[in-house]
Structures are given as structure tokens and as C-alpha cells.
Scaffold this active site. Structure first.
Site, PDB file in Angstrom:
ATOM      1  N   GLU A 349       0.851  -1.185   0.000  1.00 46.87           N
ATOM      2  CA  GLU A 349       0.000   0.000   0.000  1.00 46.87           C
ATOM      3  C   GLU A 349       0.889   1.238   0.000  1.00 46.87           C
ATOM      4  O   GLU A 349       1.846   1.316   0.759  1.00 46.87           O
ATOM      5  CB  GLU A 349      -0.880  -0.098   1.258  1.00 46.87           C
ATOM      6  CG  GLU A 349      -1.334   1.174   1.842  1.00 46.87           C
ATOM      7  CD  GLU A 349      -1.931   0.939   3.254  1.00 46.87           C
ATOM      8  OE1 GLU A 349      -2.233  -0.209   3.639  1.00 46.87           O
ATOM      9  OE2 GLU A 349      -2.072   1.933   3.973  1.00 46.87           O
ATOM     10  N   HIS A 434      -2.650  -5.539  11.252  1.00 50.37           N
ATOM     11  CA  HIS A 434      -3.565  -6.563  10.740  1.00 50.37           C
ATOM     12  C   HIS A 434      -3.458  -7.869  11.521  1.00 50.37           C
ATOM     13  O   HIS A 434      -3.103  -8.897  10.951  1.00 50.37           O
ATOM     14  CB  HIS A 434      -3.271  -6.847   9.264  1.00 50.37           C
ATOM     15  CG  HIS A 434      -3.396  -5.661   8.352  1.00 50.37           C
ATOM     16  ND1 HIS A 434      -2.854  -5.615   7.095  1.00 50.37           N
ATOM     17  CD2 HIS A 434      -4.025  -4.468   8.518  1.00 50.37           C
ATOM     18  CE1 HIS A 434      -3.131  -4.455   6.510  1.00 50.37           C
ATOM     19  NE2 HIS A 434      -3.833  -3.726   7.370  1.00 50.37           N
ATOM     20  N   ASN A 472      -5.242  -5.841   2.644  1.00 53.62           N
ATOM     21  CA  ASN A 472      -5.832  -5.330   3.888  1.00 53.62           C
ATOM     22  C   ASN A 472      -7.083  -6.157   4.203  1.00 53.62           C
ATOM     23  O   ASN A 472      -7.870  -6.464   3.303  1.00 53.62           O
ATOM     24  CB  ASN A 472      -6.191  -3.861   3.706  1.00 53.62           C
ATOM     25  CG  ASN A 472      -5.068  -3.093   3.041  1.00 53.62           C
ATOM     26  OD1 ASN A 472      -4.694  -3.413   1.915  1.00 53.62           O
ATOM     27  ND2 ASN A 472      -4.523  -2.121   3.702  1.00 53.62           N
TER      28      ASN A 472
HETATM   29  P1  FAD Z   1     -11.959  -5.166  15.658  1.00 53.59           P
HETATM   30  O1  FAD Z   1     -12.340  -4.236  14.574  1.00 53.59           O
HETATM   31  O2  FAD Z   1     -10.595  -5.098  16.222  1.00 53.59           O
HETATM   32  O3  FAD Z   1     -13.028  -4.953  16.823  1.00 53.59           O
HETATM   33  C1  FAD Z   1     -12.956  -5.598  18.064  1.00 53.59           C
HETATM   34  C2  FAD Z   1     -13.707  -4.762  19.087  1.00 53.59           C
HETATM   35  O4  FAD Z   1     -13.866  -5.520  20.279  1.00 53.59           O
HETATM   36  C3  FAD Z   1     -12.972  -3.485  19.483  1.00 53.59           C
HETATM   37  O5  FAD Z   1     -13.857  -2.399  19.381  1.00 53.59           O
HETATM   38  C4  FAD Z   1     -12.544  -3.750  20.918  1.00 53.59           C
HETATM   39  O6  FAD Z   1     -12.525  -2.567  21.724  1.00 53.59           O
HETATM   40  C5  FAD Z   1     -13.611  -4.713  21.395  1.00 53.59           C
HETATM   41  N1  FAD Z   1     -13.165  -5.599  22.478  1.00 53.59           N
HETATM   42  C6  FAD Z   1     -12.019  -6.305  22.533  1.00 53.59           C
HETATM   43  N2  FAD Z   1     -11.970  -7.039  23.653  1.00 53.59           N
HETATM   44  C7  FAD Z   1     -13.113  -6.795  24.331  1.00 53.59           C
HETATM   45  C8  FAD Z   1     -13.636  -7.252  25.572  1.00 53.59           C
HETATM   46  N3  FAD Z   1     -12.979  -8.139  26.328  1.00 53.59           N
HETATM   47  N4  FAD Z   1     -14.838  -6.760  25.985  1.00 53.59           N
HETATM   48  C9  FAD Z   1     -15.542  -5.859  25.225  1.00 53.59           C
HETATM   49  N5  FAD Z   1     -15.074  -5.402  24.036  1.00 53.59           N
HETATM   50  C10 FAD Z   1     -13.882  -5.868  23.589  1.00 53.59           C
HETATM   51  N6  FAD Z   1      -7.807  -3.045   7.438  1.00 53.59           N
HETATM   52  C11 FAD Z   1      -8.212  -2.861   6.161  1.00 53.59           C
HETATM   53  O7  FAD Z   1      -8.846  -3.754   5.576  1.00 53.59           O
HETATM   54  N7  FAD Z   1      -7.932  -1.689   5.502  1.00 53.59           N
HETATM   55  C12 FAD Z   1      -7.210  -0.683   6.084  1.00 53.59           C
HETATM   56  O8  FAD Z   1      -6.991   0.366   5.458  1.00 53.59           O
HETATM   57  C13 FAD Z   1      -6.746  -0.874   7.417  1.00 53.59           C
HETATM   58  N8  FAD Z   1      -5.983   0.063   8.047  1.00 53.59           N
HETATM   59  C14 FAD Z   1      -5.678  -0.093   9.375  1.00 53.59           C
HETATM   60  C15 FAD Z   1      -5.014   0.943  10.033  1.00 53.59           C
HETATM   61  C16 FAD Z   1      -4.790   0.855  11.408  1.00 53.59           C
HETATM   62  C17 FAD Z   1      -4.076   1.962  12.127  1.00 53.59           C
HETATM   63  C18 FAD Z   1      -5.231  -0.301  12.125  1.00 53.59           C
HETATM   64  C19 FAD Z   1      -5.014  -0.437  13.600  1.00 53.59           C
HETATM   65  C20 FAD Z   1      -5.874  -1.335  11.460  1.00 53.59           C
HETATM   66  C21 FAD Z   1      -6.096  -1.253  10.098  1.00 53.59           C
HETATM   67  N9  FAD Z   1      -6.774  -2.260   9.410  1.00 53.59           N
HETATM   68  C22 FAD Z   1      -7.119  -2.076   8.098  1.00 53.59           C
HETATM   69  C23 FAD Z   1      -7.151  -3.523  10.075  1.00 53.59           C
HETATM   70  C24 FAD Z   1      -8.638  -3.626  10.421  1.00 53.59           C
HETATM   71  O9  FAD Z   1      -9.081  -2.451  11.081  1.00 53.59           O
HETATM   72  C25 FAD Z   1      -8.849  -4.868  11.317  1.00 53.59           C
HETATM   73  O10 FAD Z   1      -8.436  -6.001  10.587  1.00 53.59           O
HETATM   74  C26 FAD Z   1     -10.299  -5.053  11.737  1.00 53.59           C
HETATM   75  O11 FAD Z   1     -10.758  -3.945  12.472  1.00 53.59           O
HETATM   76  C27 FAD Z   1     -10.493  -6.314  12.577  1.00 53.59           C
HETATM   77  O12 FAD Z   1     -11.885  -6.545  12.701  1.00 53.59           O
HETATM   78  P2  FAD Z   1     -12.484  -7.442  13.858  1.00 53.59           P
HETATM   79  O13 FAD Z   1     -13.946  -7.538  13.620  1.00 53.59           O
HETATM   80  O14 FAD Z   1     -11.731  -8.719  13.953  1.00 53.59           O
HETATM   81  O15 FAD Z   1     -12.211  -6.686  15.240  1.00 53.59           O
END
Ligand code: FAD
Length: 496
Positions: A349, A434, A472
Site C-alpha cells: 500500500e 492486521h 488489507n
Molecule cells: P476489531 O475491529 O478489532 O473490533 C474488536 C472490538 O472488540 C474493538 O472495538 C474492541 O474494543 C472490542 N473488544 C475487545 N476485547 C473486548 C472485551 N474483552 N470486551 C468488550 N469489548 C472488547 N484493514 C483494512 O482492511 N484496511 C485498512 O486500510 C486498514 N488500516 C488499518 C489501520 C490501522 C491503524 C489499524 C489499527 C488497522 C487497520 N486495518 C485495516 C485492520 C482492520 O481495522 C482490522 O483487521 C479489523 O478492524 C479487525 O476486525 P475485527 O472484527 O476482527 O475486530
């Protein structure tokens, strides 16, 4: 104290959790969503990226940005007051993992890049998942629901804020690498209006990792209002799940702690549910499951829990290219370098350096096909879960990225920048954006996220993905979550 009973409970509010909540609500199942972060509402809730305050990071006294120096000077990070801020960095030995905190999880802090993996790689990304069904149904569904859009190429070619990407495209072309546009959930129509000076600036005001005040269709603007709109879904914020167990009657007992803005615990509760969905992300979900297995709270969990974690081969690097790359760089990436036909496939990227000043540098987040995997261990004495990731486990990814950027540097007579990552490093090799895996599909769960050995317990987030998506990951996480929910709701007879 008892928090009562709910038919379905969803932990977290990121991609997997939001899909889960919407589809449960639509099916008429009363559902409670618990999120440890806050709701980021109001007109402009996030702090400025270049002058961060307490809203930037999760309970820290100093910000911890990935690019932490400039010209070797520690000018990037700031002292802040502890607060439930939007970006967290979870530190393990040799690996720092960035995650979002708040209603919407990672969607609040990420770059919005919405990329469908190349189909030829999919059988390796998620073995056992029907490719035709994903590409015919669930990737298009995820893109539609997330509000994915593409930049207008004609506007882009002339936009000052993407001169950094055009410079990198030309440099890559000299080395024989093609580039491709990548879609995004940031509203490019809004971005055009920002550039025209018609609306409040967000992507053109360096906003991204500490939240976008405008323009971005994060989950709190897509899936989550849709879920709440079913009338069946409730959301409770600043509430962390601290433990999960199964009671004698087959329901799940979910232990919670609610905090205030200072982090003080203001209440605890035990909530029982019939169906428990884990959507706390790769780290959060794996931590809850592994703790439950090791403490005997869920003895039926198998030995795959905690295995198969990967960093999507993430490596950051920057080049000094001597050419101006632009003072104002749109913080939403639009272009990727396609080195997926290299011996080790790499998709890089082209990232902005939204410093607000000319840096003469080009930044990249490379996603490399690294075979390295970590595992999680439970420490009985402290009751904590930690990632085991060795100090040489990034070497493979770094050498794959280095092969690509050595070639680009050679073709352009340019060099790496060593001043942006502390320690004089050319590669940001100790962190990732990621995190993937820990409760891998078909291993810790069946092929639809049903947790082995625990009826009515489901995983539906990044933990299911075995460490690499080639691009991503959030579109893949969303599409897989949609697919799993379609099957679970059709086959498992869920009821209130
Ligand atoms: P998450 O989105 O991580 O959500 C998990 C949620 O659970 C969080 O809100 C957390 O607070 C909550 N949680 C955790 N533990 C507990 C608990 N014990 N009790 C209650 N709540 C809890 N991906 C892309 O595809 N494109 C991009 O451009 C991209 N850029 C990124 C840039 C950054 C800076 C970061 C950090 C990530 C990026 N990503 C990107 C990655 C993407 O955001 C993640 O892969 C994605 O958010 C993961 O989704 P998820 O549903 O697994 O969990």
C-alpha cells in the site's frame, strides 16, 4: 451482581461483531452488544492527528504512533492524560499490535482500504471456504453494506493531495512494478469537496489513526445503525468482558466490568445468554477463549485455541526519493504496488505521510506472504495471555519487502529513510495493523465459526483467519462474517 439474561450476546463492535449483531437483529433475536470502548458521537469527536490529546490513545500517558521520529528526532509523540481513547497498542515481546477501541472497533482508526483478495490466492487464505460463494455473494454484499467506493481517476490524476501516490507509482513503474487503485470506505465525493474548500477537512487534515471527524463510513455509520434499527439490538459501551464460562443449564455466563472515563471500574455484572458470539478481534477473542480453556471455565475447547496467529506479513518502510511528495497528503490511501508475482507475493500500500510538511519521502505498508505464525500462551500466575512471537519472526517479511524496495530504489537511484522508525531502522518490523488468527476456522471452530466442544458458542471476527489475507483484511473479515451468519441463522434454530 447479576446482569440478567439475554438470548444472544455479542462481544465487541468491530467488523465481525457488527455483521453478527445486524443479522441476529434482523432474525428477530434479542441481542446485547458489549464494547469496552466508548461511543464516538457528536459533531467532531476525534482529536487532531498532529496535536493529539487524551482522545487519541487507550489509557496512555504518551501517544505511541507507528512512525515515531522524524529526522531522528522524537517530535511525533505527545504526553497525554489517560482516557479511553480510540487507538490502542497492545505490546507483546517483539510485536506491538495496533487496534481500535470504541463502537466500530478498527473501522474508527483504519485507512479505510477496502480490498478484495485476488481470487487465485483465496484457497490458501481460507481453506475449506467455497470460493464461488464468497466471490459471487459475500464479497459483493460486504462491499455494498460497508459503502465501499472508488476514487475518480481523472480527479485523482490532478489532485495535489495524491501527488505522493503518483510519485510512488512512477518510481514503481521504473522498476517494472504495476500499481492498482484500491477502493475505500472514505467518501471520495466528500474528499473532492474538501479539496475544493467546500466542507470541513478530515482526510486533508491528516486525520486517520486517531479517528476521522468527517468523510469516513466507519461501522458506526453503516452496520451498527442498521443493527440498532432492527429494534432487537442493544449496545452497552465502556463495558469489558473479563471472563466467559458455561453454566450447568447450558447457558453462557459472561462476566463484565464497566469503567468510567478515568478507567475506574464502576460496576461488574454476570450476564447469562443462550448464544454467545465472540467478535472482540484477534487479540480479544483469543484472550477470552484461551483463558476460559486454561482456567477450566470452558473445558470443551480444543488444543487449537491460541494457535495460527499471523501479522498479515506487515512491514512498513520509507524511501527518500529526493522528489517532493506534497505537503498536504490525503490520509486515505488509493494505490497499491502489485508485486504479487514475485517469488514471495507482496502487495504494498502506498501510504501517506500526513505530516503537513514536505518530507521528500515515500511511505509503504507492505503485506507479504509470510509463513511465520505466533501462538498465545496463558500465564497461570498472573492470569494473563501473551503472544509468543520470536525476535526473528519478521525477518522473512522484511526480506520479501526489501527485495521489492531494493529494486525500486535501484531503478530510481534512491535510498531508504532511517529516521522515521526509532532505532535507525529502515523497516518498521516490530508492529502490525492486521492481527489475524488465534481461533482459526476449521481448527478451533468448524467451517462456520461454531466453536468446537462448546454448543452455541461462535467466533466471528479476524481470529478465524489463519494469519494472512494478501491484502488489507477488513472486507474479508466482513464477508466471512456474513457467510457464517447466513449459515448459522439458517441451520442452528436460534430463538429468543
Ligand atoms: P476489531 O475491529 O478489532 O473490533 C474488536 C472490538 O472488540 C474493538 O472495538 C474492541 O474494543 C472490542 N473488544 C475487545 N476485547 C473486548 C472485551 N474483552 N470486551 C468488550 N469489548 C472488547 N484493514 C483494512 O482492511 N484496511 C485498512 O486500510 C486498514 N488500516 C488499518 C489501520 C490501522 C491503524 C489499524 C489499527 C488497522 C487497520 N486495518 C485495516 C485492520 C482492520 O481495522 C482490522 O483487521 C479489523 O478492524 C479487525 O476486525 P475485527 O472484527 O476482527 O475486530
Amino acid at each position: 451482581p447479576s446482569g440478567g439474561f439475554v438470548p444472544a450476546l455479542v462481544i465487541g463492535s468491530g467488523y465481525g461483531a457488527s455483521v453478527t449483531a445486524l443479522r441476529l437483529g434482523e432474525a428477530g433475536i434479542d441481542t446485547l452488544v458489549l464494547e469496552m470502548g466508548r461511543l464516538w458521537d457528536g459533531p467532531a469527536p476525534f482529536c487532531p492527528m498532529l496535536t493529539p490529546d487524551r482522545r487519541s490513545m487507550w489509557f496512555r500517558t504518551r501517544t505511541a504512533a507507528p512512525l515515531d521520529s522524524f529526522l531522528w528526532l522524537p517530535v511525533v509523540n505527545r504526553d497525554i492524560d489517560p482516557y479511553p481513547g480510540v487507538l490502542d497498542r497492545v505490546d507483546f515481546p517483539n510485536m506491538k499490535v495496533y487496534v481500535g477501541r470504541g463502537v466500530g472497533g478498527g473501522s474508527l482508526v483504519n485507512g479505510g482500504m477496502a480490498v478484495v483478495p485476488q481470487r487465485r490466492f483465496f484457497p490458501e487464505i481460507l481453506p475449506g471456504v467455497d470460493v464461488d460463494e464468497m466471490y459471487g455473494t459475500y464479497f459483493p454484499l460486504a462491499n455494498r453494506m460497508l459503502g465501499v467506493n472508488s476514487v475518480d481517476p481523472a480527479w485523482w490524476e490532478a489532485a495535489d493531495c495524491y501527488s505522493y501516490a503518483r510519485v510512488s507509482r512512477a518510481d514503481a513503474a521504473k522498476a517494472g512494478y504495476g500499481t492498482s487503485f484500491v477502493p475505500n470506505v472514505y467518501d471520495f465525493g466528500y474528499l473532492e469537496r474538501e479539496a475544493a474548500g467546500q466542507v470541513a477537512k478530515s482526510a486533508l487534515n491528516s486525520e486517520v489513526i486517531y479517528g476521522n471527524n468527517h468523510g469516513k463510513r466507519s461501522l458506526d455509520k453503516s452496520y451498527i445503525p442498521a443493527a440498532l434499527g432492527t429494534g432487537r439490538v442493544r449496545l452497552q459501551t465502556l463495558t469489558r468482558v473479563t471472563g466467559i464460562a458455561r453454566d450447568g443449564d447450558g447457558t453462557y455466563a459472561v462476566q463484565t466490568a464497566t469503567i468510567d472515563e478515568s478507567g475506574a471500574v464502576t460496576g461488574t455484572a454476570l450476564i447469562n445468554c443462550r448464544y454467545l458470539f465472540l467478535g472482540a478481534g484477534s487479540l480479544g477473542t483469543t484472550q477470552l477463549l484461551l483463558t476460559a480453556r486454561e482456567t477450566g471455565a470452558l473445558p470443551g475447547l480444543n488444543d487449537q485455541v491460541g494457535l495460527g496467529w499471523g501479522d498479515n506479513g506487515n512491514v512498513m518502510t520509507a524511501r527518500a526519493n529526493w522528489k517532493p511528495t506534497g505537503c498536504v497528503q490525503a490520509s486515505m490511501p488509493t494505490l497499491g504496488i502489485d508485486a504479487t508475482n514475485d517469488p514471495v507475493p507482496v502487495f504494498a500500500e502506498i501510504a501517506p505521510i500526513p505530516a503537513g510538511v514536505e518530507t521528500f519521502a515515500s511511505l509503504y505498508l507492505a503485506i507479504t506472504k509470510s509463513p511465520e505464525r505466533g501462538s498465545f500462551g496463558y500465564d497461570r500466575a498472573s492470569g494473563t495471555v501473551s503472544l509468543r512471537w520470536g525476535s526473528t519472526q519478521k525477518d522473512f517479511a522484511v526480506s520479501a519487502a526489501k527485495r521489492v524496495f531494493d529494486r525500486i530504489n535501484a531503478a530510481n537511484a534512491t535510498i531508504y529513510r532511517h529516521d522515521l522508525f526509532s532505532g535507525n531502522r529502515a523497516f518498521g518490523d516490530d508492529f502490525c495493523y492486521h492481527p489475524l488468527g488465534g481461533a482459526v476456522l476449521g481448527k478451533a471452530t468448524d467451517l462456520y465459526g461454531r466453536v468446537s466442544g462448546c454448543p452455541n458458542l461462535y467466533v466471528n471476527d479476524a481470529s478465524l483467519i489463519p494469519g494472512w489475507t494478501g491484502v488489507n483484511p477488513f472486507v474479508t473479515i466482513t464477508a466471512l462474517a456474513e457467510r457464517n451468519m447466513a449459515r448459522v441463522l439458517a441451520a442452528d434454530g436460534l430463538h429468543n
